[in-house]
Design an enzyme around this catalytic site. Structure first.
Site, mmCIF file in Angstrom:
data_model
loop_
_atom_site.group_PDB
_atom_site.id
_atom_site.type_symbol
_atom_site.label_atom_id
_atom_site.label_comp_id
_atom_site.label_asym_id
_atom_site.label_seq_id
_atom_site.Cartn_x
_atom_site.Cartn_y
_atom_site.Cartn_z
ATOM 1 N N VAL A 1 0.840 -1.204 0.000
ATOM 2 C CA VAL A 1 0.000 0.000 0.000
ATOM 3 C C VAL A 1 0.872 1.249 0.000
ATOM 4 C CG1 VAL A 1 -1.805 1.278 1.218
ATOM 5 C CG2 VAL A 1 -1.877 -1.221 1.160
ATOM 6 N N TYR A 2 1.960 1.221 0.767
ATOM 7 C CA TYR A 2 2.896 2.347 0.775
ATOM 8 C C TYR A 2 3.464 2.571 -0.624
ATOM 9 C CZ TYR A 2 7.024 5.140 1.941
ATOM 10 O OH TYR A 2 7.987 6.125 1.979
ATOM 11 N N ALA A 3 3.901 1.483 -1.277
ATOM 12 C CA ALA A 3 4.443 1.601 -2.630
ATOM 13 C C ALA A 3 3.396 2.157 -3.586
ATOM 14 C CB ALA A 3 4.940 0.238 -3.119
ATOM 15 N N SER B 1 0.924 4.115 -2.862
ATOM 16 C CA SER B 1 0.725 5.538 -2.561
ATOM 17 C C SER B 1 1.848 6.391 -3.133
ATOM 18 C CB SER B 1 0.620 5.746 -1.042
ATOM 19 O OG SER B 1 1.872 5.583 -0.390
ATOM 20 N N LYS B 2 3.067 5.862 -3.123
ATOM 21 C CA LYS B 2 4.214 6.621 -3.613
ATOM 22 C C LYS B 2 4.347 6.546 -5.132
ATOM 23 C CE LYS B 2 5.679 8.244 0.320
ATOM 24 N NZ LYS B 2 5.691 9.699 0.594
#
Length: 268
Positions: free
Chosen positions: A153-155, A157-158
Protein backbone atom coordinates in the site's frame (compact mmCIF):
# COMPACT_ATOMS: atom_id res chain seq x y z
CA UNK A 1 13.57 28.24 -6.61
CA UNK A 2 17.00 29.79 -6.78
CA UNK A 3 16.27 32.74 -4.49
CA UNK A 4 14.99 31.49 -1.12
CA UNK A 5 15.71 34.55 0.99
CA UNK A 6 12.62 36.29 2.42
CA UNK A 7 10.31 33.70 0.83
CA UNK A 8 7.91 31.54 2.85
CA UNK A 9 8.07 27.75 2.99
CA UNK A 10 5.41 25.37 4.30
CA UNK A 11 6.61 21.90 5.33
CA UNK A 12 4.17 19.15 6.23
CA UNK A 13 5.43 16.64 8.77
CA UNK A 14 7.79 19.42 9.76
CA UNK A 15 8.08 18.78 13.49
CA UNK A 16 10.39 15.78 13.25
CA UNK A 17 12.66 13.79 10.94
CA UNK A 18 13.86 15.34 7.71
CA UNK A 19 10.98 17.83 7.85
CA UNK A 20 12.49 19.40 10.95
CA UNK A 21 15.99 19.38 9.46
CA UNK A 22 14.75 21.01 6.25
CA UNK A 23 13.02 23.68 8.34
CA UNK A 24 16.33 24.51 10.04
CA UNK A 25 18.23 24.58 6.76
CA UNK A 26 15.67 26.88 5.12
CA UNK A 27 15.65 29.24 8.11
CA UNK A 28 19.41 29.55 7.82
CA UNK A 29 18.93 30.54 4.17
CA UNK A 30 16.69 33.42 5.22
CA UNK A 31 13.30 31.85 4.57
CA UNK A 32 10.25 32.16 6.77
CA UNK A 33 9.08 28.67 7.67
CA UNK A 34 5.68 27.27 8.59
CA UNK A 35 5.49 23.69 9.79
CA UNK A 36 2.35 21.59 9.81
CA UNK A 37 2.26 18.43 11.85
CA UNK A 38 -0.24 16.27 13.71
CA UNK A 39 1.77 16.30 16.95
CA UNK A 40 1.18 19.59 18.75
CA UNK A 41 3.82 18.95 21.41
CA UNK A 42 6.52 18.33 18.81
CA UNK A 43 5.40 21.44 16.92
CA UNK A 44 5.91 23.61 20.00
CA UNK A 45 9.27 21.98 20.76
CA UNK A 46 10.48 22.46 17.18
CA UNK A 47 9.31 26.07 16.95
CA UNK A 48 11.02 26.89 20.26
CA UNK A 49 14.21 25.11 19.22
CA UNK A 50 14.49 26.64 15.75
CA UNK A 51 13.25 30.15 16.49
CA UNK A 52 16.83 31.27 17.10
CA UNK A 53 17.52 30.63 13.40
CA UNK A 54 14.72 32.79 12.02
CA UNK A 55 10.96 33.28 11.73
CA UNK A 56 9.14 30.00 12.24
CA UNK A 57 5.58 29.12 13.20
CA UNK A 58 3.57 25.92 13.36
CA UNK A 59 0.04 24.60 13.07
CA UNK A 60 -1.45 21.33 14.25
CA UNK A 61 -3.02 19.95 11.08
CA UNK A 62 -4.15 16.49 10.04
CA UNK A 63 -3.27 16.69 6.34
CA UNK A 64 -5.66 13.83 5.57
CA UNK A 65 -8.49 16.17 6.62
CA UNK A 66 -9.33 18.49 3.72
CA UNK A 67 -11.34 20.84 5.95
CA UNK A 68 -8.37 21.34 8.26
CA UNK A 69 -6.16 22.14 5.26
CA UNK A 70 -8.64 24.70 3.97
CA UNK A 71 -9.31 26.29 7.37
CA UNK A 72 -5.63 26.60 8.29
CA UNK A 73 -4.68 27.94 4.86
CA UNK A 74 -7.33 30.64 5.28
CA UNK A 75 -5.81 31.53 8.65
CA UNK A 76 -2.43 31.97 6.98
CA UNK A 77 -3.97 34.11 4.26
CA UNK A 78 -5.73 36.29 6.84
CA UNK A 79 -2.34 36.87 8.46
CA UNK A 80 -0.95 38.02 5.14
CA UNK A 81 1.19 34.90 4.65
CA UNK A 82 1.63 33.39 1.20
CA UNK A 83 3.30 30.05 0.54
CA UNK A 84 6.13 30.31 -2.00
CA UNK A 85 7.56 26.86 -1.39
CA UNK A 86 5.42 23.86 -0.46
CA UNK A 87 7.21 20.71 0.69
CA UNK A 88 4.85 17.75 0.89
CA UNK A 89 6.83 15.66 3.35
CA UNK A 90 4.28 14.03 5.69
CA UNK A 91 3.93 10.28 5.26
CA UNK A 92 3.15 7.00 7.01
CA UNK A 93 3.84 3.30 6.46
CA UNK A 94 2.11 0.25 7.95
CA UNK A 95 4.81 -2.34 7.19
CA UNK A 96 2.67 -5.47 6.94
CA UNK A 97 1.74 -7.90 4.21
CA UNK A 98 -1.24 -6.61 2.23
CA UNK A 99 -3.66 -9.20 3.62
CA UNK A 100 -2.80 -8.01 7.13
CA UNK A 101 -3.91 -4.45 6.40
CA UNK A 102 -7.30 -3.26 7.56
CA UNK A 103 -9.43 -1.08 5.31
CA UNK A 104 -8.61 1.75 7.69
CA UNK A 105 -4.86 1.16 7.18
CA UNK A 106 -5.29 1.37 3.42
CA UNK A 107 -7.47 4.47 3.46
CA UNK A 108 -5.25 6.32 5.94
CA UNK A 109 -2.06 5.54 4.01
CA UNK A 110 -3.52 6.74 0.70
CA UNK A 111 -5.11 9.77 2.38
CA UNK A 112 -1.85 10.98 3.96
CA UNK A 113 0.70 9.87 1.37
CA UNK A 114 -1.23 10.53 -1.84
CA UNK A 115 -4.38 12.60 -1.51
CA UNK A 116 -2.97 15.08 1.01
CA UNK A 117 -0.14 16.30 -1.25
CA UNK A 118 -2.67 16.79 -4.04
CA UNK A 119 -5.09 18.71 -1.83
CA UNK A 120 -2.30 20.83 -0.37
CA UNK A 121 -0.93 21.64 -3.81
CA UNK A 122 -4.42 22.44 -5.08
CA UNK A 123 -4.88 24.80 -2.15
CA UNK A 124 -1.67 26.78 -2.64
CA UNK A 125 -1.22 26.43 -6.39
CA UNK A 126 -3.87 29.06 -7.14
CA UNK A 127 -1.85 31.78 -5.41
CA UNK A 128 1.36 30.60 -7.03
CA UNK A 129 -0.24 30.74 -10.47
CA UNK A 130 -1.62 34.22 -9.86
CA UNK A 131 1.86 35.43 -8.86
CA UNK A 132 3.44 33.26 -11.58
CA UNK A 133 6.03 32.09 -9.09
CA UNK A 134 6.40 29.19 -6.71
CA UNK A 135 7.85 25.77 -6.07
CA UNK A 136 6.30 22.47 -4.99
CA UNK A 137 8.53 19.68 -3.70
CA UNK A 138 6.97 16.25 -3.26
CA UNK A 139 8.72 13.61 -1.19
CA UNK A 140 7.92 10.36 -2.95
CA UNK A 141 10.16 7.30 -2.45
CA UNK A 142 12.40 4.74 -4.10
CA UNK A 143 9.31 2.59 -3.55
CA UNK A 144 7.84 4.68 -6.39
CA UNK A 145 10.09 2.62 -8.67
CA UNK A 146 10.33 -0.87 -7.18
CA UNK A 147 7.66 -3.18 -5.79
CA UNK A 148 8.46 -4.53 -2.34
CA UNK A 149 6.86 -7.04 0.03
CA UNK A 150 5.33 -5.67 3.26
CA UNK A 151 4.84 -2.21 1.77
CA UNK A 152 2.32 -2.84 -1.01
CA UNK A 153 0.00 0.00 0.00
CA UNK A 154 2.90 2.35 0.78
CA UNK A 155 4.44 1.60 -2.63
CA UNK A 156 1.08 2.18 -4.32
CA UNK A 157 0.72 5.54 -2.56
CA UNK A 158 4.21 6.62 -3.61
CA UNK A 159 3.89 5.38 -7.20
CA UNK A 160 0.80 7.60 -7.41
CA UNK A 161 2.69 10.58 -5.97
CA UNK A 162 5.51 10.16 -8.48
CA UNK A 163 3.16 10.00 -11.46
CA UNK A 164 1.06 12.93 -10.28
CA UNK A 165 4.02 15.08 -9.23
CA UNK A 166 5.89 14.79 -12.52
CA UNK A 167 2.68 15.30 -14.48
CA UNK A 168 2.12 18.51 -12.52
CA UNK A 169 5.63 19.62 -13.48
CA UNK A 170 4.83 19.09 -17.15
CA UNK A 171 1.51 20.90 -16.84
CA UNK A 172 3.17 23.99 -15.37
CA UNK A 173 5.71 23.92 -18.22
CA UNK A 174 2.96 23.50 -20.82
CA UNK A 175 1.01 26.41 -19.32
CA UNK A 176 4.22 28.49 -19.32
CA UNK A 177 3.97 29.09 -15.58
CA UNK A 178 7.08 29.90 -13.56
CA UNK A 179 6.22 27.23 -11.01
CA UNK A 180 8.77 24.50 -10.45
CA UNK A 181 8.00 20.98 -9.27
CA UNK A 182 10.65 18.72 -7.77
CA UNK A 183 10.00 15.06 -7.03
CA UNK A 184 12.24 13.34 -4.48
CA UNK A 185 12.82 9.57 -4.59
CA UNK A 186 14.75 8.69 -1.42
CA UNK A 187 15.81 5.25 -0.25
CA UNK A 188 15.22 4.41 3.42
CA UNK A 189 16.14 7.35 5.67
CA UNK A 190 17.23 6.76 9.25
CA UNK A 191 14.51 8.85 10.93
CA UNK A 192 12.69 6.10 12.86
CA UNK A 193 9.89 5.71 10.33
CA UNK A 194 11.56 2.57 8.98
CA UNK A 195 13.17 1.35 12.20
CA UNK A 196 14.25 -2.28 12.04
CA UNK A 197 14.85 -2.30 8.30
CA UNK A 198 18.05 -4.09 7.27
CA UNK A 199 19.60 -3.25 3.93
CA UNK A 200 22.68 -4.04 1.88
CA UNK A 201 22.32 -0.60 0.30
CA UNK A 202 23.32 2.02 2.91
CA UNK A 203 20.41 3.66 4.71
CA UNK A 204 20.44 7.42 4.22
CA UNK A 205 21.50 9.81 6.97
CA UNK A 206 18.75 12.39 7.68
CA UNK A 207 21.02 15.45 7.65
CA UNK A 208 22.63 14.67 4.29
CA UNK A 209 19.28 13.66 2.77
CA UNK A 210 17.64 16.91 3.87
CA UNK A 211 20.56 18.96 2.57
CA UNK A 212 20.37 17.20 -0.82
CA UNK A 213 16.65 17.97 -1.04
CA UNK A 214 17.16 21.67 -0.31
CA UNK A 215 19.94 21.83 -2.91
CA UNK A 216 17.63 20.16 -5.44
CA UNK A 217 14.99 22.81 -4.78
CA UNK A 218 17.54 25.61 -5.22
CA UNK A 219 18.71 24.10 -8.51
CA UNK A 220 15.13 23.52 -9.75
CA UNK A 221 15.84 19.81 -10.16
CA UNK A 222 12.97 17.90 -11.75
CA UNK A 223 13.66 14.53 -10.10
CA UNK A 224 16.15 13.69 -7.37
CA UNK A 225 16.92 10.09 -6.50
CA UNK A 226 18.77 9.40 -3.24
CA UNK A 227 21.21 7.81 -3.80
CA UNK A 228 21.46 9.02 -7.38
CA UNK A 229 22.14 5.67 -9.03
CA UNK A 230 18.87 4.03 -7.93
CA UNK A 231 16.65 5.83 -10.44
CA UNK A 232 18.96 5.28 -13.40
CA UNK A 233 19.83 1.65 -12.71
CA UNK A 234 16.25 0.70 -11.87
CA UNK A 235 14.81 2.24 -15.03
CA UNK A 236 17.48 0.66 -17.22
CA UNK A 237 17.20 -2.76 -15.57
CA UNK A 238 13.40 -2.77 -15.83
CA UNK A 239 13.63 -1.89 -19.51
CA UNK A 240 16.34 -4.39 -20.47
CA UNK A 241 15.72 -7.49 -18.39
CA UNK A 242 12.77 -9.89 -18.03
CA UNK A 243 10.86 -9.64 -14.76
CA UNK A 244 12.16 -12.98 -13.42
CA UNK A 245 15.75 -11.78 -13.79
CA UNK A 246 14.90 -8.39 -12.27
CA UNK A 247 13.21 -10.10 -9.32
CA UNK A 248 16.23 -12.35 -8.81
CA UNK A 249 18.70 -9.48 -8.95
CA UNK A 250 16.70 -7.08 -6.76
CA UNK A 251 15.42 -9.75 -4.40
CA UNK A 252 18.37 -12.13 -4.04
CA UNK A 253 21.47 -10.13 -4.98
CA UNK A 254 20.50 -6.74 -3.54
CA UNK A 255 18.15 -8.19 -0.91
CA UNK A 256 15.58 -5.41 -1.39
CA UNK A 257 12.59 -7.74 -1.13
CA UNK A 258 13.70 -8.81 2.37
CA UNK A 259 14.46 -5.35 3.78
CA UNK A 260 11.07 -5.06 5.51
CA UNK A 261 11.28 -8.49 7.18
CA UNK A 262 12.64 -7.00 10.43
CA UNK A 263 10.65 -3.75 10.20
CA UNK A 264 9.37 -2.37 13.53
CA UNK A 265 8.63 1.28 12.68
CA UNK A 266 8.24 4.14 15.13
CA UNK A 267 8.17 3.12 18.77
CA UNK A 268 4.87 4.05 20.36
Amino acid sequence: MKNLKDKTALITGGASGIGKIMARLLLKKGMKVIIWDIDNQKINETVNELSTHGQISGNCVDVSNKSQIEDTSKELSNKGLQVDLLINNAGIVVGEYFHQHSSSDIEKTIAINTIAPMNLSLTFLEGMMERNEGHICNIASSASLVSNPKMAVYAASKWAVFGWSDSLRLEMKQLKKNIKVTTILPYYIDTGMFSGVQSKIPILKPESAALSIIKAIEKNRKILSLPGYIYRTTRIAQALFPIHFFDWFVGQVLGIYKTMTTFTGHKK
